[in-house]
Each structure stands twice: as structure tokens, then as C-alpha cells.
Design a protein around this motif. Sequence first.
Motif, mmCIF file in Angstrom:
data_model
loop_
_atom_site.group_PDB
_atom_site.id
_atom_site.type_symbol
_atom_site.label_atom_id
_atom_site.label_comp_id
_atom_site.label_asym_id
_atom_site.label_seq_id
_atom_site.Cartn_x
_atom_site.Cartn_y
_atom_site.Cartn_z
ATOM 1 N N PRO A 69 54.631 40.536 24.359
ATOM 2 C CA PRO A 69 54.306 41.975 24.364
ATOM 3 C C PRO A 69 53.034 42.315 25.132
ATOM 4 N N PRO B 68 60.133 40.507 29.604
ATOM 5 C CA PRO B 68 59.865 40.725 28.169
ATOM 6 C C PRO B 68 59.702 39.437 27.374
ATOM 7 N N SER C 111 51.341 45.634 25.779
ATOM 8 C CA SER C 111 52.303 46.576 26.360
ATOM 9 C C SER C 111 52.218 47.967 25.742
ATOM 10 N N ASN C 112 51.801 48.041 24.490
ATOM 11 C CA ASN C 112 51.739 49.360 23.853
ATOM 12 C C ASN C 112 50.515 50.167 24.298
ATOM 13 N N ASP D 273 56.064 42.979 29.758
ATOM 14 C CA ASP D 273 56.977 43.578 28.789
ATOM 15 C C ASP D 273 57.012 45.096 28.974
#
Length: 502
Positions: free
Chosen positions: A45, A42, A171-172, A269
Motif C-alpha cells: 500500500p 498493487p 497510497s492513501n 498501489d
Amino acid sequence: MVLALVVGWGVSARAQDIASFEKHITVKVLPNGLTLILYERPEAPVFSYYTLVNAGSVDDPQGASGLAHMFEHIAFKGTDTIGTTNYAAEKIALAKVEAAYAAYDAEFRKRIGRDTARLASLKKAFEDAQEAAQQYVIPNQFAELAEKNGAVGLNASTGEDSTQYFWSMPSNRLELWAYTESSRIGHPVAREFYKERDVVQEERRMRIDSDPEGRLEEQFLATAFVAHHYGTSGVGWESEISQVTATEADAFHKKYYVPANIVIAVVGDVKASEAMPILTKYFGAIPAGPKPEPMTTVEPTQLTEKSVVSHEANQPFYMEGYHRPDYRDPDDSVYDAITDVLSNGRTGRLYRSLVRDQRIAQTVSAGTGEPGVKFPNLFYFTGRPLPGHTNDEIAAGIHKELERLKTEDITDEELAAFKTRNRVDTLRGLADNEGLANQLAEYQTLFGDWRQLFRELDQADKVTKADIRRVAEKIFVAGNRTSARIEFTPPAAGAKGNGGAQ
């Protein structure tokens, strides 16, 4: 040197042993056989992934060389939900394309009694079928969907041993990636296949046919390997690329792109507790299939020296190779040590002797794992003589250094430098998400356990000077050698290039 070592160790302080890695890694084999590896890092991101399909050019069917590479191209053409306006209609249209091509190809292949008028008519019908199928295509939608959602480094490669797909992404967007990647593994569509086949043919013309050294290497491998598929052109022989079909590509996918033959590593992440359910949902839905049977062909022992000579209006070039065992051999790290001693940049023995001291070579190098590592392969050398010098001088210089390895121990400093560089370079390569994902997938595939990456560091540390002499005496012998060279020959007046194909 000291600065490089400090940087190398510092960037990956937590990557120095298996135990520290195990705290961040989750490995899961899904019920369908696909292996997932997640490494939590992490620091930013983003995440990187590496999909490794344990099938490459060496697995091309007889008569269809280049098919693994061809399918890599097709994997970017989309799926039954990406890249199409109406897949139900497109599927019917693509079936008509295949039927039309089969009829045209059957007439084209006739060696006796080919009907020229019928061939032209069948070709027109094939082209019309392609045009009809094209109306359903949304060009480049797969890549554009990924890039619009932040994907960078979108790429793939086909080697002799495997095929890899990779990129990095915010990462999203993990679930979007899981959807797209699982879709192209489980439900790819060979749309625009014959257009892409033309692209691959042009790639061959650029990399091989128009490159004297590319042609030489292709003939070098075909001569060194008489039985094993390592001797078959990885990019494909022109006559076979020009006639491979979408139907054959679909069959290749069904055989080799089964979950049990695939490892996917995700690094960045991501939290395993949150990500693994998502990945299980999408990749677990890919239908299972039997793992391909292992290749049974074994290259016979080479007992006689072989050579290839190409006369070209091109700068002279020399290469030679010696057969060695595959990556599972207990002496695998010894071959790495020999590579380092002979060819580690300006400190390597070959550079110092042939380039710096004798001044007979413009470049010279050595390496192992040609053209792959999964099966017994070649330890190779290359050299390019300076003007006024010859390939024979390059060969003599290489052989002199090989005799030194057989008759004299390397120095303590050379052995220590190899072990330090090997550890530092390995750990530095794990410092970024892309490099780590690559290595995790590679080692999990080759050894069934990513931990072998660190065990190999220990094996390298155990290499001795006696090991290097022993291995050099075993493989660097004339009967085990295949050489290839380009000798400069002025072009004949009025010389023309090769003609085209289908």
C-alpha cells in the motif's frame, strides 16, 4: 554469476517486454502540456513518484551558473500556501528584500568609486528587510508536512540535463502528495533565498574548493568543452553563486518549470481509474507556458589534444575523456558495451591489467555520459596510482587497452557477458517502485516514449565485435583527448588558501 542471473530474471518476470508493461501503464498528456505516467503495482500500500523537469545546470543563464541547483533548494522552501503564516504580507516583504538587495548589489559591483560607508548602510537595509520577511516563515513546513504523512526518501537532485524530485508515500496520501507537488511546481516561493544561497556556497566549498579531485574535474570539463555549457561548473562558479538573486530564480522557474517541460511518473498501489482524475485536478491547474527553445550551441570538433595539470599536496590522480555523440546516436549501446568490457568491476580489462596484474593502480574506471547525455558528451577514464607509481603509467595502461579494442576483437564471452548483464541489470532496476518511476520519467523525457527503455535492450543485443572496434577507432584518438592530472607537490611554506567573496 548464475545465482545473480536467476535473481535478476526472477524479480521481474513480467517486465521482460513492452506488451506486459503496457497492461499496467497509463500515460496522459494534460491540456497544459504536463505528462503523467501511472504504473499500477498493487504489491504493497505505497507508491513512489519521480518528477523530472527537463532543465538542469546546462540551462543556467550566462553569468548565473548554479541557478538550476539553487532553484532545486528553493523548491523545498514551500509555496504560497505552505511555509507561510500570511502570504499576502510576506509577498510584499519579499519584494522589499529584492529591492534592498538590488541596491546593495549595485554598489558592491562598482569597480570604481565604490562608497564603503554607503555599502555598509545598504547591506544593513538588506539584512533588515530579510529579518522583516522572516517573521512570516514557517521553517521546513513543506518537508515536515510530507514526512508527517508517511513520506520517506524525501529528496531531489540537479544534474546537467535535468532536475528531479522524488519520495515514497502511503497510497492513501496520494491526493495530499498531488496537492503539495503541484503547488511547488506551480507556485513556489523563493523565501529565505539568500540564506539558502549561503548553503549552496558552502556546498561548493566542500565539493569543489576543498577537494583537489573536485577542482580537477571542474577544470577538466572547462577545458574539454570550449563552447557548450557542459564546460560550465554545474554547482556554479563561486563569483556567480554569490550574486545570483531570487528575481533570477523566479525567471528561471517561469521559463523552465512549465508543464510542457515536465514528466511525472507514479508507480505503486494506485489505480489509474481512481488516481488519474486526482492528478489531473491538481497538476492540470498549473498554468501552461511555452516549452523552452532547445539549445543551439554545438561544441566544435576537437582536433588537438588538451591537458590540465594540477600541482597539489595530494595523492596523484589521473583522468581523461574523449568526445562522443549524444544519447540519440545509433552507436549509443556500443559505448555501453565498451564500458562493460573495460570497467565492469574486477572482471573489467582495466582492473585486471592495471590493478591485478601490473599492480600500478589503486583504482581505475571507465564510463560514458560525462557530464550528461542530452548533448554530445565524454567517454571518460579515471585512475589513481599506487605509491611508487605515476600518472604516466596509468595513462599508458589505459591507452594500451584502447589500442587492443581497436586492433583485436573482444572475445565471444565478453560480448555475451555484456548483453546478459545489461538486460539483467536493467530489469532488476525496474523491480522496485522508485527505480521504475525514475526510468519511466527519464525515457519519456528523452525519447517521448517510455517504451524506448525496452527497445534499447534489443539494440544492445545487436552490438557486434566489429561495432566495438569501429567505434573505438573513431573516438579513441589523441586529437580527441582531454586529460587532467594531479601531480604531488609539497606545499610551499606559509601557503594560504583562497580568500572569501561577497
